[in-house]
Scaffold this motif. Structure first.
Motif, short mmCIF file in Angstrom:
data_model
loop_
_atom_site.label_atom_id
_atom_site.label_comp_id
_atom_site.label_asym_id
_atom_site.label_seq_id
_atom_site.Cartn_x
_atom_site.Cartn_y
_atom_site.Cartn_z
N VAL A 74 7.69 2.19 -12.60
CA VAL A 74 8.58 2.39 -11.45
C VAL A 74 7.73 2.59 -10.20
O VAL A 74 6.87 3.47 -10.15
N GLY A 75 7.98 1.75 -9.20
CA GLY A 75 7.31 1.86 -7.91
C GLY A 75 8.17 2.67 -6.96
O GLY A 75 9.34 2.38 -6.77
N SER A 91 0.81 -1.22 0.00
CA SER A 91 0.00 0.00 0.00
C SER A 91 0.85 1.27 0.00
O SER A 91 0.33 2.36 -0.24
N ALA A 92 2.14 1.14 0.24
CA ALA A 92 3.03 2.31 0.29
C ALA A 92 3.72 2.58 -1.06
O ALA A 92 4.56 3.45 -1.14
N ILE A 93 3.35 1.82 -2.10
CA ILE A 93 4.02 1.96 -3.40
C ILE A 93 3.10 2.67 -4.38
O ILE A 93 1.94 2.30 -4.55
N THR A 94 3.64 3.69 -5.03
CA THR A 94 2.95 4.40 -6.10
C THR A 94 3.69 4.10 -7.39
O THR A 94 4.92 4.24 -7.46
N TRP A 95 2.96 3.70 -8.43
CA TRP A 95 3.55 3.30 -9.71
C TRP A 95 3.35 4.37 -10.77
O TRP A 95 2.24 4.88 -10.93
N THR A 96 4.41 4.68 -11.50
CA THR A 96 4.33 5.60 -12.63
C THR A 96 5.10 5.00 -13.80
O THR A 96 6.10 4.30 -13.60
N LEU A 97 4.65 5.30 -15.00
CA LEU A 97 5.35 4.88 -16.20
C LEU A 97 6.39 5.94 -16.51
O LEU A 97 6.06 7.12 -16.66
#
Length: 163
Positions: free
Chosen positions: A160-161, A56-62
């Motif tokens: 990328v997380g 839950s602490a990971i945000t993913w972006t391309l």
């Protein structure tokens, strides 16, 4: 997390994605599929490499990552040496996938589907830089193509997380 991990191999991706626990993560479909659905029941990967992660602490972006950044990017302990194994014969490893994969490398100089990288600050022990979470074959093919001076674009898309 057990419910998530045990469900991956028994459910369709649509049913898996609909689980309220997974929906709450708000992860992109590619990340959810590559990380949890396809590999969530692979014990060494989950326990050794990812068991400490707070999902839950990971945000993913391309993101577009320079090709040179992949040259020494590490992967998890459970798969140590695997990226270099794939790098030894990049044309072969791209060709054993679906035909579109090899053609995409030849035509575009990059992978067809972005791998998953994670900020090493999320790992235990924490460090700087990025870590290959999923996509070891893709990164190995890239490293091998760079070494063999085959067509490679200067930047590659990757999920990328980050914390």
């Amino acid at each position: 997390m057990d419910r998530i991990l045990l469900g991956g191999s028994r459910l369709s991706l649509d049913r898996f994605r609909a689980d309220p626990v997974l929906a709450a993560l708000q992860w992109p479909d590619d990340v959810l599929q590559d990380f949890l659905f396809e590999h969530g029941d692979h014990g060494p990967f989950v326990v050794v490499d990812c068991g400490h992660l707070d999902l839950s602490a990971i945000t993913w972006t391309l993101e577009a990552i320079p090709a040179t950044d992949f040259h020494t990017m590490p992967t998890g302990e459970s798969e140590a040496g695997l990226i270099e194994h794939f790098a030894q014969n990049p044309v072969y490893w791209a060709s054993v996938k679906v035909p579109e994969v090899g053609r995409h490398w030849e035509d575009h100089g990059t992978w067809l589907r972005p791998p998953l990288l994670i900020d090493r600050r999320l790992l235990d022990p924490a460090d700087s830089g990025l870590h290959v979470l999923e996509g070891r074959t893709r990164v190995g093919v890239l490293r091998g193509r760079l070494r063999e001076q085959l067509r490679v674009t200067p930047h590659h898309q990757a999920w990328v997380g980050r914390p």
